[in-house]
Design a protein around this motif. Structure first.
Motif, mmCIF file in Angstrom:
data_model
loop_
_atom_site.group_PDB
_atom_site.id
_atom_site.type_symbol
_atom_site.label_atom_id
_atom_site.label_comp_id
_atom_site.label_asym_id
_atom_site.label_seq_id
_atom_site.Cartn_x
_atom_site.Cartn_y
_atom_site.Cartn_z
ATOM 1 N N VAL A 175 73.073 55.020 59.137
ATOM 2 C CA VAL A 175 71.725 54.870 59.653
ATOM 3 C C VAL A 175 70.839 54.621 58.436
ATOM 4 C CG1 VAL A 175 69.783 55.986 60.804
ATOM 5 C CG2 VAL A 175 72.114 56.342 61.655
ATOM 6 N N ASP A 176 70.222 53.447 58.419
ATOM 7 C CA ASP A 176 69.282 53.098 57.350
ATOM 8 C C ASP A 176 67.875 53.166 57.904
ATOM 9 O OD1 ASP A 176 70.816 52.006 54.922
ATOM 10 O OD2 ASP A 176 71.695 50.810 56.536
ATOM 11 N N ILE A 177 66.957 53.637 57.089
ATOM 12 C CA ILE A 177 65.538 53.621 57.422
ATOM 13 C C ILE A 177 64.845 52.871 56.305
ATOM 14 C CG2 ILE A 177 63.468 54.976 57.939
ATOM 15 C CD1 ILE A 177 65.443 57.339 58.563
ATOM 16 N N PHE A 178 64.138 51.816 56.670
ATOM 17 C CA PHE A 178 63.412 50.997 55.711
ATOM 18 C C PHE A 178 61.923 51.139 55.980
ATOM 19 C CE2 PHE A 178 67.405 48.917 56.795
ATOM 20 C CZ PHE A 178 67.954 48.588 55.564
ATOM 21 N N ARG A 179 61.139 51.310 54.912
ATOM 22 C CA ARG A 179 59.674 51.281 55.051
ATOM 23 C C ARG A 179 59.183 50.004 54.399
ATOM 24 N NH1 ARG A 179 55.041 52.497 52.324
ATOM 25 N NH2 ARG A 179 56.125 53.408 50.538
ATOM 26 N N LEU A 180 58.333 49.274 55.120
ATOM 27 C CA LEU A 180 57.795 48.027 54.611
ATOM 28 C C LEU A 180 56.306 48.166 54.344
ATOM 29 C CD1 LEU A 180 60.306 47.269 56.620
ATOM 30 C CD2 LEU A 180 59.547 44.961 56.105
ATOM 31 N N ASP A 181 55.848 47.419 53.372
ATOM 32 C CA ASP A 181 54.430 47.344 53.037
ATOM 33 C C ASP A 181 54.123 45.877 52.754
ATOM 34 O OD1 ASP A 181 51.825 48.135 52.414
ATOM 35 O OD2 ASP A 181 52.319 48.458 50.302
ATOM 36 N N ASN A 182 53.195 45.316 53.493
ATOM 37 C CA ASN A 182 52.829 43.905 53.343
ATOM 38 C C ASN A 182 54.043 42.980 53.420
ATOM 39 O OD1 ASN A 182 50.006 44.264 53.068
ATOM 40 N ND2 ASN A 182 50.319 44.917 50.947
ATOM 41 N N GLY A 183 54.940 43.262 54.361
ATOM 42 C CA GLY A 183 56.081 42.397 54.593
ATOM 43 C C GLY A 183 57.210 42.531 53.591
ATOM 44 N N ARG A 184 57.180 43.571 52.766
ATOM 45 C CA ARG A 184 58.232 43.803 51.770
ATOM 46 C C ARG A 184 58.813 45.193 51.936
ATOM 47 N NH1 ARG A 184 58.099 40.562 47.055
ATOM 48 N NH2 ARG A 184 57.167 38.573 47.608
ATOM 49 N N ILE A 185 60.128 45.318 51.690
ATOM 50 C CA ILE A 185 60.804 46.610 51.756
ATOM 51 C C ILE A 185 60.456 47.385 50.486
ATOM 52 C CG2 ILE A 185 63.026 47.799 51.882
ATOM 53 C CD1 ILE A 185 64.105 45.143 53.199
ATOM 54 N N VAL A 186 59.869 48.568 50.658
ATOM 55 C CA VAL A 186 59.418 49.355 49.507
ATOM 56 C C VAL A 186 60.039 50.754 49.450
ATOM 57 C CG1 VAL A 186 57.235 48.111 49.246
ATOM 58 C CG2 VAL A 186 57.327 50.139 50.725
ATOM 59 N N GLU A 187 60.761 51.130 50.524
ATOM 60 C CA GLU A 187 61.363 52.462 50.522
ATOM 61 C C GLU A 187 62.577 52.440 51.447
ATOM 62 O OE1 GLU A 187 59.684 57.040 50.442
ATOM 63 O OE2 GLU A 187 58.405 55.453 51.254
ATOM 64 N N HIS A 188 63.592 53.252 51.098
ATOM 65 C CA HIS A 188 64.846 53.256 51.863
ATOM 66 C C HIS A 188 65.471 54.642 51.881
ATOM 67 C CE1 HIS A 188 69.329 52.872 51.952
ATOM 68 N NE2 HIS A 188 69.023 52.200 53.034
ATOM 69 N N TRP A 189 65.937 55.039 53.080
ATOM 70 C CA TRP A 189 66.724 56.253 53.276
ATOM 71 C C TRP A 189 68.014 55.837 53.966
ATOM 72 C CZ3 TRP A 189 61.635 55.608 54.346
ATOM 73 C CH2 TRP A 189 60.706 56.536 53.870
ATOM 74 N N ASP A 190 69.076 56.621 53.815
ATOM 75 C CA ASP A 190 70.270 56.381 54.613
ATOM 76 C C ASP A 190 71.043 57.664 54.839
ATOM 77 O OD1 ASP A 190 71.782 56.791 52.247
ATOM 78 O OD2 ASP A 190 72.183 54.677 51.980
ATOM 79 N N VAL A 191 71.831 57.627 55.904
ATOM 80 C CA VAL A 191 72.757 58.702 56.238
ATOM 81 C C VAL A 191 74.094 58.011 56.484
ATOM 82 C CG1 VAL A 191 73.319 60.571 57.828
ATOM 83 C CG2 VAL A 191 70.917 60.058 57.308
ATOM 84 N N VAL A 192 75.138 58.446 55.774
ATOM 85 C CA VAL A 192 76.431 57.782 55.808
ATOM 86 C C VAL A 192 77.489 58.751 56.344
ATOM 87 C CG1 VAL A 192 78.171 56.595 54.416
ATOM 88 C CG2 VAL A 192 75.747 56.414 53.788
ATOM 89 N N GLN A 193 78.280 58.288 57.305
ATOM 90 C CA GLN A 193 79.374 59.091 57.868
ATOM 91 C C GLN A 193 80.645 58.256 57.911
ATOM 92 O OE1 GLN A 193 77.531 60.038 61.775
ATOM 93 N NE2 GLN A 193 78.289 62.093 61.356
#
Length: 131
Positions: free
Chosen positions: A98-116
């Motif tokens: 599960v990836d979570i991406f945060r965008l700002d002005n159309g660009r990816i600026v932050e990322h979280w993930d959970v890997v199983q």
């Protein structure tokens, strides 16, 4: 193949399109110039295997062997895009991420993930698949 996509509004839909294009160009096509088009500094990384900053992506991507990212479910709300995917080549065996991406002005600026690690439905206590 995406099984399910839920978006809240036009901005969320645009962010989903950006994430899907960015991930395809960077990881499937191994086009490092995608980083310049779809990511921005300061890039904040919450994955415990990756440091902050875009240089980490530039170093990791060329060394990924047999990598594939197969999103199965996608949801978005505001500046966040959530993907639930099957990934090959990140770990020795296929994993569910599960990836979570945060965008700002159309660009990816932050990322979280959970890997199983993926286990079969037969091995699962509930008999269900993981993705």
């Amino acid at each position: 193949m995406t099984h399910y996509t839920a978006v809240q509004d036009d901005q969320a839909k645009s962010n989903v399109d950006i994430v899907l294009t960015a991930m395809r160009e960077l990881f499937a096509d191994k086009d490092l110039t995608a980083i310049d088009r779809y990511w921005a500094e300061p890039y904040i990384q919450h994955s415990p295997q990756m440091p902050n900053g875009l240089d980490a992506l530039r170093k990791v991507v060329p060394n990924l062997e047999g990598f594939s990212w197969e999103p199965q479910r996608i949801a978005a709300q505001g500046d966040l895009v959530f993907t639930h995917s099957i990934v090959h080549g990140w770990a020795p065996n296929p994993v569910a991420i599960v990836d979570i991406f945060r965008l700002d002005n159309g660009r990816i600026v932050e990322h979280w993930d959970v890997v199983q690690d993926i286990v079969s439905a037969e091995e699962s206590a509930n008999g269900n698949t993981m993705v």
